[in-house]
Scaffold this motif. Structure first.
Motif, mmCIF file in Angstrom:
data_model
loop_
_atom_site.group_PDB
_atom_site.id
_atom_site.type_symbol
_atom_site.label_atom_id
_atom_site.label_comp_id
_atom_site.label_asym_id
_atom_site.label_seq_id
_atom_site.Cartn_x
_atom_site.Cartn_y
_atom_site.Cartn_z
ATOM 1 N N ILE A 56 -25.984 37.262 40.293
ATOM 2 C CA ILE A 56 -24.648 38.524 40.077
ATOM 3 C C ILE A 56 -23.845 37.791 39.203
ATOM 4 O O ILE A 56 -22.999 36.661 39.345
ATOM 5 N N ILE A 57 -23.563 38.443 38.024
ATOM 6 C CA ILE A 57 -22.465 37.957 36.846
ATOM 7 C C ILE A 57 -21.439 38.955 36.900
ATOM 8 O O ILE A 57 -20.189 38.547 36.605
ATOM 9 N N TYR A 58 -21.541 40.201 37.365
ATOM 10 C CA TYR A 58 -20.369 40.865 37.463
ATOM 11 C C TYR A 58 -20.322 41.896 38.476
ATOM 12 O O TYR A 58 -21.572 42.425 38.633
ATOM 13 N N ILE A 59 -19.363 42.247 39.167
ATOM 14 C CA ILE A 59 -19.298 43.366 39.940
ATOM 15 C C ILE A 59 -18.366 44.506 39.714
ATOM 16 O O ILE A 59 -17.290 44.006 39.161
ATOM 17 N N GLY A 60 -18.780 45.624 39.901
ATOM 18 C CA GLY A 60 -17.636 46.793 39.068
ATOM 19 C C GLY A 60 -17.786 47.968 40.319
ATOM 20 O O GLY A 60 -18.741 47.746 41.125
#
Length: 121
Positions: A56-60
């Motif tokens: 996981i590199i980004y959570i939005g």
């Protein structure tokens, strides 16, 4: 022994109870489970995870995930994504909890004037 009548929870108490239930569910999550449960067509409203090489590199969050993912397609290098459908009322809360749990490299630190919820995972 007499049984006490249950007193209905206030709206605030119901939100706290639901928040605690969400925290318990998130506590059990791991990256592999997030990847396994990815969906080909994202729900309209939810939390999304951008993945690169299985991480996981980004959570939005977004009320229109498909549109938001389209915006990321030109600016973020990711292999795939997964989405967790989420009610609009708890989007901010769930996003903050997920970021705290997984600490993705592309999520920026909250600005000084942002409200921060304190919780323990």
């Amino acid at each position: 022994m007499k049984r006490r009548a249950e007193i209905p929870l206030t709206e605030s108490e119901q939100r706290i109870k639901r928040g605690n239930e969400i925290l318990r569910e998130i506590k059990r999550l791991d990256t592999d489970e997030v990847v396994r449960n990815s969906t080909p067509i994202p729900p309209k409203c939810g939390i999304y995870f951008l993945l690169k090489a299985g991480r996981i590199i980004y959570i939005g969050k977004s009320t229109n995930v498909l549109s938001r993912l389209g915006q990321h397609a030109n600016s973020v290098d990711f292999d795939t994504f997964t989405v967790a459908e989420c009610d609009i009322e708890v989007l901010d809360f769930v996003e903050n909890v997920m970021i705290a749990k997984f600490k993705p490299e592309l999520n920026k630190k909250l600005k000084d004037n942002d409200t921060v919820l304190r919780f323990t995972l």
